[in-house]
Design an enzyme around this catalytic site. Structure first.
Site, short mmCIF file in Angstrom:
data_model
loop_
_atom_site.label_atom_id
_atom_site.label_comp_id
_atom_site.label_asym_id
_atom_site.label_seq_id
_atom_site.Cartn_x
_atom_site.Cartn_y
_atom_site.Cartn_z
N THR A 117 0.86 -1.18 0.00
CA THR A 117 0.00 0.00 0.00
C THR A 117 0.90 1.23 0.00
O THR A 117 1.89 1.24 0.73
CB THR A 117 -0.87 0.00 1.28
OG1 THR A 117 -1.52 -1.26 1.36
CG2 THR A 117 -1.87 1.12 1.28
N ARG B 38 5.78 6.89 0.41
CA ARG B 38 5.10 6.66 1.69
C ARG B 38 6.11 6.71 2.82
O ARG B 38 7.29 6.44 2.63
CB ARG B 38 4.42 5.28 1.58
CG ARG B 38 4.11 4.61 2.87
CD ARG B 38 3.51 3.22 2.65
NE ARG B 38 3.79 2.41 3.81
CZ ARG B 38 3.44 1.15 3.97
NH1 ARG B 38 2.77 0.52 3.01
NH2 ARG B 38 3.75 0.49 5.06
N GLU C 94 9.80 -7.57 -2.44
CA GLU C 94 10.33 -6.51 -3.30
C GLU C 94 11.79 -6.75 -3.65
O GLU C 94 12.25 -6.40 -4.73
CB GLU C 94 10.20 -5.15 -2.63
CG GLU C 94 8.78 -4.65 -2.51
CD GLU C 94 8.05 -5.18 -1.29
OE1 GLU C 94 8.61 -6.08 -0.61
OE2 GLU C 94 6.94 -4.72 -1.02
N ASN D 119 -4.41 -7.99 4.02
CA ASN D 119 -4.29 -6.61 4.47
C ASN D 119 -4.12 -5.62 3.33
O ASN D 119 -4.49 -4.47 3.44
CB ASN D 119 -3.11 -6.50 5.43
CG ASN D 119 -3.03 -5.15 6.08
OD1 ASN D 119 -4.04 -4.63 6.55
ND2 ASN D 119 -1.87 -4.55 6.07
C1 TPP Z 1 8.58 -5.04 2.57
C2 TPP Z 1 7.11 -4.88 2.55
N1 TPP Z 1 6.44 -5.19 1.44
C3 TPP Z 1 5.11 -5.09 1.41
C4 TPP Z 1 4.44 -4.64 2.49
C5 TPP Z 1 2.96 -4.42 2.39
N2 TPP Z 1 2.21 -5.40 3.11
C6 TPP Z 1 1.83 -5.23 4.37
S1 TPP Z 1 0.93 -6.45 4.96
C7 TPP Z 1 0.99 -7.26 3.48
C8 TPP Z 1 0.25 -8.51 3.23
C9 TPP Z 1 0.09 -9.34 4.42
O1 TPP Z 1 -0.42 -10.54 3.99
P1 TPP Z 1 -0.38 -11.81 4.92
O2 TPP Z 1 0.98 -12.02 5.45
O3 TPP Z 1 -0.98 -12.93 4.19
O4 TPP Z 1 -1.27 -11.38 6.16
P2 TPP Z 1 -2.83 -11.05 6.17
O5 TPP Z 1 -2.95 -9.62 5.88
O6 TPP Z 1 -3.48 -11.94 5.16
O7 TPP Z 1 -3.22 -11.38 7.55
C10 TPP Z 1 1.74 -6.58 2.57
C11 TPP Z 1 1.97 -7.00 1.19
C12 TPP Z 1 5.18 -4.32 3.64
N3 TPP Z 1 4.61 -3.88 4.74
N4 TPP Z 1 6.50 -4.45 3.64
#
Ligand code: TPP
Ligand code: SF4
Ligand code: SF4
Ligand code: SF4
Length: 1203
Positions: A61, A144, A94, A1021
């Site tokens: 995000t 961000r 990433e 999320n």
């Molecule tokens: C390095 C990094 N990349 C991407 C994100 C964005 N991000 C935050 S939570 C998330 C997904 C979380 O997914 P999951 O681990 O399946 O947990 P859920 O939300 O399904 O409980 C992402 C992609 C981040 N915070 N840090």
């Protein structure tokens, strides 16, 4: 009807009358061809897709929609500007995306990526490589804040500034239109210069702002591309036909020279970028420069700024520029920083410059842009000051911009200041005056207060589209959401007008305000921003003046009268119910808006709205269209204008909430934030480091449920299932004795408690104001004792809940590890902001009921860190001794390591205590304590026993610790007697993908930690992107055509270590779940629990109310298998792998039809669906057969040995 141009604009500013007229005429002419309302992400993705052949993506995000659009366009076969379909690949992180991108560039590809914040930081190592090897590419960054004391998904420049030494060129866009235009500049300048570009724009403020912009079609992009150059780039790639080597290691003899050899590429890069800007201008008619000046020609005070912060400053200049001799430099190309171009742009009379940075570099002399500008003008004798604004998307308004100019007028201007906050600790903030109205004349500003998921935002996006597509008006939309995932507030900020609207800040002077929910009138100051004489529309059941007079708070009545508002009421909910739309009021409120606002002639607007309804709902069937059309018709005839009396100016004000007994944090931080007054909280009130006390969510009391469960004890078996499954810890069983019963409220109905020796009464009590109305409890109760009942009828349960909360917690009458007994334990996770019916929270809640008072939690970023840690709401709470889960979140990628670090440090500290205790035993320091000390040493690692002994030892120590120094030392460390239950919690995105390397290492370490994977099978999320846990055929974002590959079997992989306790569990099998959690905690090594967690992203058609039944079906059909692998069994000569599921039965297709993530494939790609659903069925069977083999293998081996 519309004034074409602003009347009072000074001649010198950019937006001259002529220019406006020209824009307006061009817009009229091109309206249907080029003007589109779109957000910044779409604008960037449109260009990136058009000018790339590959994209390597990963969600974060607010940049994810760029990747999602690229993936969707690719799935739909959309061609780029070269006539090819872009190949889009989601990576595991990433770092992986940047690595793959680097590889593709090395092979001569035209590739791009999209990211933000932590994502960009993970790309940093490869950014150095990519620029070092002179490889052209563009990273589009929705800039961000970088996580520090807290995570913030909102925009500033901290991430890009952290990468400024990478050798990339940095190009900044300050509006949605600029994003489209400068994205093109970035791509062509990169190809032409061989230098990689980071094209950035503020996350949310621009990435999610919808604005009417002129798009650049791919045939125009095509004209800008030099085909020979692309061939040259390809030829520079690694190729065995004309091979070369790159990426070597070098010694001190040549390394330095080779670094410097790239100088020439940077020396003329600024000119190349300007040249690209000029060529793009020829096509678009919009000229940009590396530094653009706006303001008085003879300006003496000038602000230098980058990004969207320029627009409010420009508006201030439009109002006061000529008179005040003020100006603005917009920095577009930040790296390479061209001193020459800056000096050319600066007006000659400048005496003082203030540089505004949207980032903070603690400990530096000043922020980065300030330092660059200072260095650039140092020979000119101009004074330069610096300040920070807008961190984490803090609004930056014209009043703040004005205060910066005022600061420059002071005898001794403040340097290194902040603006937009009140710093009452180090006193570095500027004072800001009253807001001023600077939006272009003729702009209508409208605010809509809605519920997060009630369709208000969608309808408003639609309104912008209708207006932009059918009138020459410009439109802008920006949407505020509260952090709660369920029942959260949304406020839409819409502007329409004859002139281009950039104003990148929330509405300060509204012409139209609509409140879609009566609950808000008591919570928020809805009319704070209403202009005098503006329109206010309330959706409420109170159509008469008498009722409104009774129901509205005095403060609101006063505002209505004092501001002389045109006040209307509509009972949109009844209309929706009448026409069959049950609760969906968005179209009705839209019709009211079009009718009353006058943005469009009412009749025309209603006609267009009806057409839009056909477009939007046509696919769902004619009856849905008809219902919405009826809703629109009924709405107009049911608007009630309320002629209120003048006396409302003196309406009695409601009593202020008595807050004197509230903890400081609740009174000074939580309550103002809940009223949306968080911007006004001064620094001194906020605990440093972002720390939050436990148990704050109990003060939230949002009252968001339409219906809450009503308990009928007649058939209640006291099984406590309802409490077990409630995701929000809102429904709980209570036991009370006769005396307590005698003091209970009248309607506090109870029944005789089963299964206890004492004469106790049993009651199921709900907290109506904390309930989300998900209905899961009622749908789970085997005896149908719970009926979902309108909240209004359940108000009498509020005192009952308050009474129940004061009852003693009787948690020792049943076995703690049983279904029933666990629910008599106080949940130390309560009232989180998760979605109603969330599949994740019940697991964590249960773990807190089993081990909460000894828990330490490392939580990965993901839904569980948002519902678990959204400031200032802390749903983790404490027991009667004040003990509860100690919770921390580091990052998304490093959670396993973070938890391991915690465990090691605690172990170390406890070992230190054990050494002291051993000494005390040896020296017989306290004969009374000796045997307890010995027992404690023996049970050092036993969770329950160590806690029990801890209590006894502490009691004795508190009396004896002063007797000798050693006991004193032990007493100081007494908090370490009880063993910690270390949990590492996160989602599948973390465990299967980005954090897998770390997770693998931690479970291989043999340390005593418990890992809980909340497996929603997508990145919930960030809006549901595919992870390696997503099953084949599952449609997710980044997998628009359904996932192509099989779900990774994380559990099975972990069993290969042999010393890891592994279990695959589901809430639908409560006994199994409890058994596995207890065994995992008891195992003195690593444990991994993988828990099936249905999520709103699955699109369960009957709603989350049925999620438990859906889990049952998943287990029955083999979609989700239950098993556990217990290394202890192997130690005792048994098979450690135990398959706990029965042979798959039932109809998998049934399940697939229930859930949109599978069902949608059947309608969008039916052929694909047939193949992939069959493959999914095969995957499931194969997995089951593997598990059967494993559960039998050991027996076979044993039998063979015996023979
Ligand atoms: C390095 C990094 N990349 C991407 C994100 C964005 N991000 C935050 S939570 C998330 C997904 C979380 O997914 P999951 O681990 O399946 O947990 P859920 O939300 O399904 O409980 C992402 C992609 C981040 N915070 N840090
Ligand atoms: S409706 Fe949902 S939130 Fe409310 S008590 Fe039942 S399970 Fe809990
Ligand atoms: S699930 Fe039903 S039967 Fe069981 S305790 Fe709750 S209300 Fe009673
Ligand atoms: S896991 Fe799904 S249901 Fe739970 S809070 Fe996140 S998005 Fe909502």
């Amino acid at each position: 009807m519309y004034s074409l141009v602003s009347k009072n604009l000074p001649k010198s500013i950019e937006r001259s009358k002529k220019e406006l007229l020209r824009q307006f005429i061009r817009k009229l002419a091109n309206k249907t061809k080029l003007s589109h309302p779109m957000d910044g992400n779409t604008a960037a993705a449109h260009i990136a897709y058009g000018l790339s052949d590959q994209a390597f993506i990963y969600p974060i995000t607010p940049s994810s929609p760029m990747g999602e659009l690229a993936d969707m366009w690719s799935a739909q076969g959309k061609k780029n500007a070269f006539g090819r379909v872009v190949d889009v690949t989601e990576m595991q992180a990433e770092g992986g995306a940047a690595g793959a991108l680097h590889g593709s560039l090395s092979a001569g590809g035209l590739s791009t990526t999209f990211t933000a914040s932590q994502g960009l930081l993970l790309m940093l190592p490869n950014m150095f490589k990519i620029s070092g090897e002179l490889l052209p590419t563009v990273f589009h960054v929705a800039a961000r804040a970088v996580a520090g004391q807290a995570l913030s998904i909102f925009g500033d420049h901290s991430d890009v500034m952290a990468c400024r030494t990478s050798g990339f060129a940095f190009l900044s866009s300050g509006s949605v239109q600029e994003i489209m235009d400068l994205a093109i500049v970035a791509h062509i300048a990169s190809m032409e210069s061989s230098i990689p570009f980071c094209h950035f724009f503020e996350g949310f403020r621009l990435s999610h702002e919808i604005n009417t912009i002129e798009t650049v079609p791919y045939d125009q992009l095509h004209q800008l591309i030099d085909k020979d150059l692309i061939e040259k780039i390809r030829k520079r790639g690694l190729n065995p036909e004309f091979p070369h080597m790159r990426g070597t290691s070098q010694g001190p003899d040549v390394y330095f020279q080779l670094v410097e050899s790239a100088n020439k590429y940077y020396d003329n890069l600024a000119e190349k970028v300007q040249d690209a800007m000029n060529r793009v201008a020829k096509i678009t008619g919009r000229q940009y420069n590396l530094f653009d000046y706006v303001g008085a020609k003879d300006a003496e005070r000038v602000i230098v700024v980058m990004g969207s912060g320029a627009s409010p400053i420009e508006e201030v200049i439009a109002k006061f520029g000529e008179k005040e001799k003020i100006g603005l430099i917009k920095c577009r190309l930040y790296r390479p920083f061209s001193k020459k171009h800056l000096l050319e742009a600066l007006p000659k009379n400048v005496k003082r410059i203030c540089v505004l940075d949207r980032t903070k570099e603690p400990g530096a002399l000043g922020e980065p842009l300030y330092l660059d500008v200072s260095a650039a003008v140092k020979e000119l004798g101009i004074e330069v000051y610096g300040g920070r604004y807008g961190l984490g998307s803090k609004d930056f308004t014209p009043a703040m911009a004005l205060s910066v100019y005022e600061n420059l007028n002071q005898l001794k201007p403040m340097n290194n200041f902040s603006v937009g906050i009140e710093d009452d600790v180090t006193f570095k903030s500027l004072k800001v005056g009253e807001e001023i109205d600077t939006v272009p004349e003729g702009t209508q500003q409208c605010m809509f207060w809605g519920m997060g998921s009630d369709g208000t935002v969608g309808a408003n996006k639609n309104a912008i589209k209708i207006i932009a597509d059918n009138t020459p008006l410009y439109g802008q939309g920006y949407f505020y959401y509260s952090a709660h995932k369920s029942g959260g507030l949304s406020v839409s900020h819409l502007r329409f007008g004859p002139n281009k609207i950039d104003s990148p800040y929330l509405i300060q002077n509204a012409d139209y305000i609509a409140c879609h929910n009566t609950a808000y009138i008591h919570k928020y100051d809805i009319l704070d921003k209403a202009k005098k004489g503006s329109i206010f529309v309330l959706n409420s059941p109170w159509n008469s003046l008498e009722e409104l007079d009774k129901q509205l708070p005095g403060s609101m009545k006063r505002k209505i009268a004092e501001k002389n508002l045109k006040f209307y009421n509509i009972d949109a909910n009844s209309i929706a119910n009448q026409v069959g739309l049950s609760g969906r009021i968005n179209m009705i409120m839209q019709a009211v808006f079009f009718h009353l606002s006058g943005v469009l002639p009412s009749e025309k607007a209603i006609k267009l709205l009806k057409e839009a309804i056909v477009k939007e709902y046509g696919k769902k069937g004619q009856d849905i269209v008809n219902m919405n059309h009826k809703g629109v018709d009924h709405s107009i005839s049911n608007i009630h204008e309320i002629k209120y009396p003048k006396e409302w100016t003196k309406a009695v004000l409601e009593e202020k909430e008595d807050m004197k007994d509230l903890p400081d944090f609740i009174r000074d931080v939580m309550k103002p934030m809940a009223r949306l007054d968080g911007d006004k909280i001064s620094i001194s009130k906020l605990p440093e480091g972002g720390f939050v006390p436990l148990g704050t969510s109990q003060y939230d009391k949002r009252g968001i449920a339409e219906k809450v469960p009503k308990w009928d004890p007649t058939n209640c078996t006291q099984c406590n299932f309802c409490s077990f499954v409630c995701p929000h810890a809102v429904i709980r069983p209570f036991l009370l004795n006769a005396e307590e019963k005698s003091k209970s409220p009248n309607n506090f109905q109870t029944v005789k408690a089963n299964g206890v020796k004492e004469d106790l009464q049993f009651r199921i009590q709900v907290s109506p104001l904390d309930c989300t109305g998900c209905g899961l409890c009622a749908n789970t109760c085997p005896e149908h004792c719970l009926t979902m009942t309108p909240l209004l009828e359940m108000q009498n349960q509020i005192p009952n809940w308050n009474f129940a909360m004061k009852l003693p917690v009787r948690d020792d009458l049943f076995k703690r590890e049983s279904i029933k007994g666990s629910q008599f334990q106080k949940p130390l996770l309560e009232f989180s902001g998760a979605c109603g019916g969330c599949g994740e929270t019940p697991y964590v809640k249960l773990i807190t009921q089993l081990f909460g008072e000894q828990m330490v939690v490392a939580n990965a970023t993901g839904c569980s860190s948002i519902w678990g840690g959204s400031y200032p709401n802390c749903p983790y709470t404490t027991n009667k001794e004040g003990h509860g889960p100690a919770w921390g979140n580091s990052l998304f990628e490093d959670n396993a390591e973070y938890g391991l670090g915690m465990a090691k440090a605690i172990q170390n500290q406890r070992n230190g205590l054990a050494e002291l205790v051993e000494k005390a035993i040896k020296s017989n320091a306290d004969p009374e304590l000796n045997s307890l000390f010995k027992e404690w040493i023996e049970n050092f690692n036993e969770l329950r026993k160590s806690k029990e002994l801890s209590g006894k030892i502490k009691e004795k120590l508190s009396k004896n610790f002063y007797k000798n120094e050693l006991l004193g030392e032990i007493y100081k460390k007494r908090d370490l007697f009880s063993k910690r239950s270390q949990w590492i919690i996160g989602g599948d995105g973390w465990a299967y993908d980005i954090g897998y390397g770390g997770l693998d290492h931690v479970i291989a370490s043999g340390e005593d930690v418990n890992v809980l994977v909340l497996d929603t099978e997508v990145y919930s999320n960030t809006g549901g992107q595919s992870s390696k846990s997503t099953p084949r055929s599952g449609v997710a974002k980044f997998a628009a055509k359904g996932k192509n590959t099989r779900k990774k079997d994380l559990g099975l992989m972990a069993t290969t270590y042999g010393n890891v306790y592994v279990a695959s569990v589901s809430l639908s099998n409560m006994k199994h779940l409890l058994k596995c959690l207890v065994e995992a905690e008891n195992w003195k090594g690593p444990s991994l629990i993988i828990a099936y967690a249905p999520c709103i992203e699955h699109g369960i058609r009957a709603g989350m109310i049925t999620q438990l039944k859906e889990q049952e079906l998943a287990v029955k059909t083999g979609y989700w298998s239950l098993f556990h692998f217990d290394p202890k069994l192997e130690q005792s000569g048994k098979n450690p792998f135990v398959l706990d599921s029965r042979k798959p039965s039932g109809n998998l297709l049934e399940l697939l039809k229930h859930e949109t993530r599978f069902a949608s494939l059947m309608s969008t790609f039916p052929e694909e669906a047939k193949i992939k659903h069959k493959q999914l069925q095969d995957d499931i069977l194969k997995r089951y057969e593997t598990y059967v083999r494993l559960s039998q293998k050991f027996e076979a081996k044993k039998n063979k040995k015996k023979k």
